[in-house]
Write an enzyme that holds these catalytic residues in place. Structure first.
Site, PDB file in Angstrom:
ATOM      1  N   ARG A 196       0.838  -1.206   0.000  1.00 41.52           N
ATOM      2  CA  ARG A 196       0.000   0.000   0.000  1.00 41.52           C
ATOM      3  C   ARG A 196       0.878   1.264   0.000  1.00 41.52           C
ATOM      4  O   ARG A 196       0.554   2.256  -0.650  1.00 41.52           O
ATOM      5  CB  ARG A 196      -0.889  -0.051   1.249  1.00 41.52           C
ATOM      6  CG  ARG A 196      -1.809   1.108   1.420  1.00 41.52           C
ATOM      7  CD  ARG A 196      -3.081   0.896   0.668  1.00 41.52           C
ATOM      8  NE  ARG A 196      -3.926   2.072   0.806  1.00 41.52           N
ATOM      9  CZ  ARG A 196      -5.224   2.093   0.602  1.00 41.52           C
ATOM     10  NH1 ARG A 196      -5.849   1.018   0.224  1.00 41.52           N
ATOM     11  NH2 ARG A 196      -5.914   3.202   0.743  1.00 41.52           N
ATOM     12  N   ASN A 256     -11.743  16.777   0.788  1.00 35.80           N
ATOM     13  CA  ASN A 256     -12.577  15.636   0.430  1.00 35.80           C
ATOM     14  C   ASN A 256     -14.028  15.998   0.682  1.00 35.80           C
ATOM     15  O   ASN A 256     -14.333  16.752   1.606  1.00 35.80           O
ATOM     16  CB  ASN A 256     -12.204  14.424   1.287  1.00 35.80           C
ATOM     17  CG  ASN A 256     -12.960  13.164   0.872  1.00 35.80           C
ATOM     18  OD1 ASN A 256     -13.312  12.991  -0.294  1.00 35.80           O
ATOM     19  ND2 ASN A 256     -13.203  12.285   1.826  1.00 35.80           N
ATOM     20  N   THR A 257     -14.897  15.474  -0.156  1.00 34.68           N
ATOM     21  CA  THR A 257     -16.319  15.694   0.057  1.00 34.68           C
ATOM     22  C   THR A 257     -16.960  14.387   0.509  1.00 34.68           C
ATOM     23  O   THR A 257     -16.661  13.315  -0.004  1.00 34.68           O
ATOM     24  CB  THR A 257     -16.983  16.286  -1.207  1.00 34.68           C
ATOM     25  OG1 THR A 257     -18.378  16.310  -0.999  1.00 34.68           O
ATOM     26  CG2 THR A 257     -16.658  15.534  -2.466  1.00 34.68           C
ATOM     27  N   HIS A 258     -17.835  14.522   1.517  1.00 35.17           N
ATOM     28  CA  HIS A 258     -18.445  13.339   2.138  1.00 35.17           C
ATOM     29  C   HIS A 258     -19.968  13.519   2.168  1.00 35.17           C
ATOM     30  O   HIS A 258     -20.452  14.586   2.559  1.00 35.17           O
ATOM     31  CB  HIS A 258     -17.903  13.183   3.565  1.00 35.17           C
ATOM     32  CG  HIS A 258     -18.499  12.002   4.270  1.00 35.17           C
ATOM     33  ND1 HIS A 258     -18.163  10.706   3.950  1.00 35.17           N
ATOM     34  CD2 HIS A 258     -19.426  11.915   5.240  1.00 35.17           C
ATOM     35  CE1 HIS A 258     -18.855   9.879   4.697  1.00 35.17           C
ATOM     36  NE2 HIS A 258     -19.632  10.582   5.497  1.00 35.17           N
ATOM     37  N   ASP A 315      -7.139  14.895   6.865  1.00 32.18           N
ATOM     38  CA  ASP A 315      -6.022  14.640   7.782  1.00 32.18           C
ATOM     39  C   ASP A 315      -5.777  13.135   7.795  1.00 32.18           C
ATOM     40  O   ASP A 315      -6.263  12.420   6.919  1.00 32.18           O
ATOM     41  CB  ASP A 315      -6.301  15.236   9.174  1.00 32.18           C
ATOM     42  CG  ASP A 315      -7.469  14.574   9.874  1.00 32.18           C
ATOM     43  OD1 ASP A 315      -7.978  13.545   9.364  1.00 32.18           O
ATOM     44  OD2 ASP A 315      -7.861  15.060  10.948  1.00 32.18           O
ATOM     45  N   GLY A 329      -6.975  10.778   9.527  1.00 33.37           N
ATOM     46  CA  GLY A 329      -8.081   9.902   9.936  1.00 33.37           C
ATOM     47  C   GLY A 329      -9.077   9.656   8.818  1.00 33.37           C
ATOM     48  O   GLY A 329      -8.889  10.088   7.682  1.00 33.37           O
ATOM     49  N   ASP A 362     -12.379  10.687   7.479  1.00 29.27           N
ATOM     50  CA  ASP A 362     -13.412  11.742   7.503  1.00 29.27           C
ATOM     51  C   ASP A 362     -13.368  12.575   8.784  1.00 29.27           C
ATOM     52  O   ASP A 362     -14.404  13.002   9.299  1.00 29.27           O
ATOM     53  CB  ASP A 362     -14.817  11.130   7.314  1.00 29.27           C
ATOM     54  CG  ASP A 362     -14.950  10.381   6.000  1.00 29.27           C
ATOM     55  OD1 ASP A 362     -14.266  10.755   5.029  1.00 29.27           O
ATOM     56  OD2 ASP A 362     -15.740   9.426   5.931  1.00 29.27           O
TER      57      ASP A 362
HETATM   58  C1  GRF Z   1     -20.179  11.653  -3.612  1.00 32.53           C
HETATM   59  O1  GRF Z   1     -21.407  11.669  -2.940  1.00 32.53           O
HETATM   60  C2  GRF Z   1     -19.023  11.550  -2.651  1.00 32.53           C
HETATM   61  O2  GRF Z   1     -19.203  12.287  -1.491  1.00 32.53           O
HETATM   62  C3  GRF Z   1     -19.065  10.077  -2.336  1.00 32.53           C
HETATM   63  O3  GRF Z   1     -19.273   9.478  -3.592  1.00 32.53           O
HETATM   64  C4  GRF Z   1     -20.006  10.367  -4.416  1.00 32.53           C
HETATM   65  C5  GRF Z   1     -19.209  10.580  -5.669  1.00 32.53           C
HETATM   66  O4  GRF Z   1     -20.002  11.045  -6.701  1.00 32.53           O
HETATM   67  N1  GRF Z   1     -17.886   9.656  -1.665  1.00 32.53           N
HETATM   68  P1  GRF Z   1     -19.389  11.468  -8.127  1.00 32.53           P
HETATM   69  O5  GRF Z   1     -18.416  10.375  -8.562  1.00 32.53           O
HETATM   70  O6  GRF Z   1     -18.704  12.792  -7.958  1.00 32.53           O
HETATM   71  O7  GRF Z   1     -20.584  11.544  -9.017  1.00 32.53           O
END
Ligand code: GRF
Length: 197
Positions: free
Chosen positions: A64, A104-106, A138, A140, A142
């Site tokens: 990894r 990152n988007t969650h 970071d 961790g 999320d």
């Molecule tokens: C998003 O909701 C993201 O937060 C999650 O997976 C989705 C990705 O969507 N981890 P896309 O590939 O940008 O359409």
């Protein structure tokens, strides 16, 4: 601001960034798109936009750590000011994060429902409001300092898919608005609190 965007799937968040960056006043440009797998719509979107792409698959490396170093090298070759994980379903190391700031988007309101199934876990828990969170990555899962959040109501009839789709609409708007503000105004971090501008 130079953005390298990392994707693992459909890439609708990437597309929202590509659309926004078409306007020079936005303040940022996507310079390359990377992925951890081949054959995904996220990469096809990048190719249609004429952007360089790269793929680094975990299974192609002995460890990894080797994969993580290879990913960092591929990202670094494009000289990003910010790495955007937009549905990139892999964790990167502290070494990686020491080289580039990364957001990152969650698809949940962190710190609730961290992990791989933010929309499903919120639905199963029975919350009435969920949403999406943009944060500085970071070491961790999320856990990083929060840049922005958007609230999304849960409907009685929602399935995981319908809820996630509704979250993603808000998520894309939040991502585009926040990355643009970061590019134009900069940001600072004090403890867990982030200030843009
Ligand atoms: C998003 O909701 C993201 O937060 C999650 O997976 C989705 C990705 O969507 N981890 P896309 O590939 O940008 O359409």
């Amino acid at each position: 601001m130079r953005l390298v965007v990392l994707v693992s799937g459909a890439g609708t968040n990437l597309q929202a960034l590509l659309d926004a960056t078409a306007d020079p006043a936005y303040g940022a440009e996507v310079v390359a798109v990377g992925a951890d797998r081949e054959g995904i719509e996220g990469l096809a979107r990048a190719e249609r936009a004429g952007l360089p792409t790269f793929v680094r698959r975990v299974q192609d490396y002995p460890t990894r750590d080797d994969w993580d170093r290879a990913l960092a090298e591929a990202v670094g070759a494009h000289g990003p000011d910010l790495v955007v994980s937009a549905g990139f379903m892999k964790l990167v190391s502290e070494q990686f994060l020491g080289q580039f700031p990364m957001v990152n988007t969650h698809p949940a309101l962190l710190p609730s429902f961290a992990g791989m199934h933010g929309a499903r876990d919120a639905l199963e828990h029975g919350v009435k409001i969920t949403g999406a969170t943009l944060f500085l990555v970071d070491g961790g899962v999320d856990t990083g300092p929060i840049l922005a959040q958007v609230a999304v109501p849960v409907d009685d009839d929602d399935t995981e898919e319908s809820l996630h789709e509704r979250i993603k609409v808000g998520e894309r708007g939040m991502l585009v608005e926040t990355v643009g503000r970061m590019a134009r105004q900069g940001w600072s971090v004090e403890g867990r609190r982030v200030r843009i501008g």
